[in-house]
Write an enzyme that holds these catalytic residues in place. Structure first.
Site, PDB file in Angstrom:
ATOM      1  N   SER A  14     -21.394  47.887 -35.032  1.00  0.00           N
ATOM      2  CA  SER A  14     -22.293  47.598 -36.156  1.00  0.00           C
ATOM      3  C   SER A  14     -21.933  46.264 -36.801  1.00  0.00           C
ATOM      4  O   SER A  14     -22.810  45.427 -37.052  1.00  0.00           O
ATOM      5  CB  SER A  14     -22.189  48.690 -37.220  1.00  0.00           C
ATOM      6  OG  SER A  14     -22.559  49.934 -36.701  1.00  0.00           O
ATOM      7  N   ARG A  37     -19.897  45.097 -45.099  1.00  0.00           N
ATOM      8  CA  ARG A  37     -19.903  46.538 -45.352  1.00  0.00           C
ATOM      9  C   ARG A  37     -21.117  46.952 -46.180  1.00  0.00           C
ATOM     10  O   ARG A  37     -21.682  48.029 -45.968  1.00  0.00           O
ATOM     11  CB  ARG A  37     -18.591  47.001 -46.012  1.00  0.00           C
ATOM     12  CG  ARG A  37     -18.443  48.522 -46.072  1.00  0.00           C
ATOM     13  CD  ARG A  37     -17.016  48.983 -46.291  1.00  0.00           C
ATOM     14  NE  ARG A  37     -16.188  48.758 -45.128  1.00  0.00           N
ATOM     15  CZ  ARG A  37     -16.146  49.566 -44.054  1.00  0.00           C
ATOM     16  NH1 ARG A  37     -16.864  50.667 -44.021  1.00  0.00           N
ATOM     17  NH2 ARG A  37     -15.374  49.283 -43.028  1.00  0.00           N
ATOM     18  N   HIS A  40     -23.968  46.979 -43.778  1.00  0.00           N
ATOM     19  CA  HIS A  40     -23.747  48.139 -42.913  1.00  0.00           C
ATOM     20  C   HIS A  40     -24.257  49.424 -43.566  1.00  0.00           C
ATOM     21  O   HIS A  40     -24.789  50.314 -42.901  1.00  0.00           O
ATOM     22  CB  HIS A  40     -22.240  48.226 -42.634  1.00  0.00           C
ATOM     23  CG  HIS A  40     -21.798  49.403 -41.834  1.00  0.00           C
ATOM     24  ND1 HIS A  40     -21.076  50.434 -42.365  1.00  0.00           N
ATOM     25  CD2 HIS A  40     -21.974  49.706 -40.533  1.00  0.00           C
ATOM     26  CE1 HIS A  40     -20.830  51.326 -41.416  1.00  0.00           C
ATOM     27  NE2 HIS A  40     -21.357  50.909 -40.299  1.00  0.00           N
TER      28      HIS A  40
END
Lengths: 205, 205
Positions: A14, A37, A40
């Site tokens: 990812s 993050r 994500h």
């Protein structure tokens, strides 16, 4: 079934995809960890342009976590549920929210304020040093008010209230205060975004 | 301080702004309540085009909630924290997640699968009728597998895993199953989105 079953590999892949799609940027290595993050967690590349990471904020946050033994206050129970308990416990830190406490509900009703605001007042009175916002602009305004009155002195704040009434303005106003902070500009934000920012910091340790 | 302090008024004003900005649509009144709450939670109008509400899904969900006494399974603790406890308790329903259970962690390690998948296996074996996904594509694939093997028969599913590896595909594949469901197409989704969908349904009662 050929779907990937290894969580670590899923996350690595990812992050590789995110980096390949996010294009040019000028983030430092540590800032990039936070930005990736958040993307994500949301699958929303707009956060690349919305995240404001104040200079020194990452160092301030990491120092507090490393010092250990601190209480972090969050304006939603979704944030307390989302932050990595394993890492927090290892650091002897904890994260709490008072927003659903009976006592807080009573105080809020009496004062004609939101439960979020009443929760901030209680946390500030207890000397909390880290505040996390993923929901309530009113709570963020309340913290600003308490700081200006000398009744709160947070050492690190994540300000990511989401929404259409007051959210963007509350963050813009809060940025005028000179303390270490990470904010999400504009209307966007939310508990998952705040959680992703904090977990990115915790994983740096 | 002239920020609005009444949570009910903040929400009403937010919904008014969302409706005025979201433009033309063909949602029914009940569908619109779900769409608006998701946009309210994310400040992301793209969800208007990503939400797939299967015909009959709202009725199916409301019937289950009204019947009461049921256990809802969620693939994250953020979802269990976010769903309105007050309404659930009034309906004698509860929402659980096994994803952080020690036992589940052990089983996942032994089998070489994700904790999310192991959690779904346990919930299915207990006869859970409502499944909520805001995180793990692997968990959604696992439920699909169990349905096809006759080992799970959910009556309502919210499928909103978010991410870059498998998330979009897992939802596309899951939609091929003929059960009542609400999904978020593409990469987007997440725990706050799933929670918003469920709370919108609960507030209809």
């Amino acid at each position: 079934m050929d779907y990937i079953k290894n969580p670590k590999k899923i996350e690595e892949e990812s992050f590789r995809i995110i980096e390949s799609e996010m294009g040019q940027h000028s983030f430092t290595e540590r800032e990039l960890k936070i930005v990736k993050r958040v993307i994500h967690t949301t699958a929303d590349f707009e956060y690349k342009d919305l995240l404001y990471i104040r200079e020194g904020a990452i160092d301030a946050a990491l120092s507090l976590f490393e010092k250990g033994g601190i209480t972090i206050y969050a304006d939603t129970n979704m944030i307390t549920a989302g932050i990595s308990k394993k890492v927090l416990e290892a650091l002897n830190c904890k994260v709490v929210s008072y927003v659903r406490d009976e006592e807080i509900a009573k105080i809020a009703k009496e004062k004609g304020i939101t439960r979020s605001m009443a929760g901030i007042e209680k946390a500030a009175s207890e000397g909390v040093e880290i505040f996390l916002f993923g929901n309530a602009p009113t709570a963020l305004y309340k913290l600003k008010e308490l700081i200006e009155e000398g009744k709160a002195c947070p050492k690190f704040v994540v300000a990511a209230p989401v929404g259409f009434v007051g959210a963007a303005q509350s963050k813009e106003d809060f940025e005028k205060i000179d303390i270490p902070m990470i904010t999400v500009r504009g209307r966007k934000g939310g508990s998952t975004v705040t959680t992703a920012i904090v977990n990115a910091l915790l994983y740096m340790l």
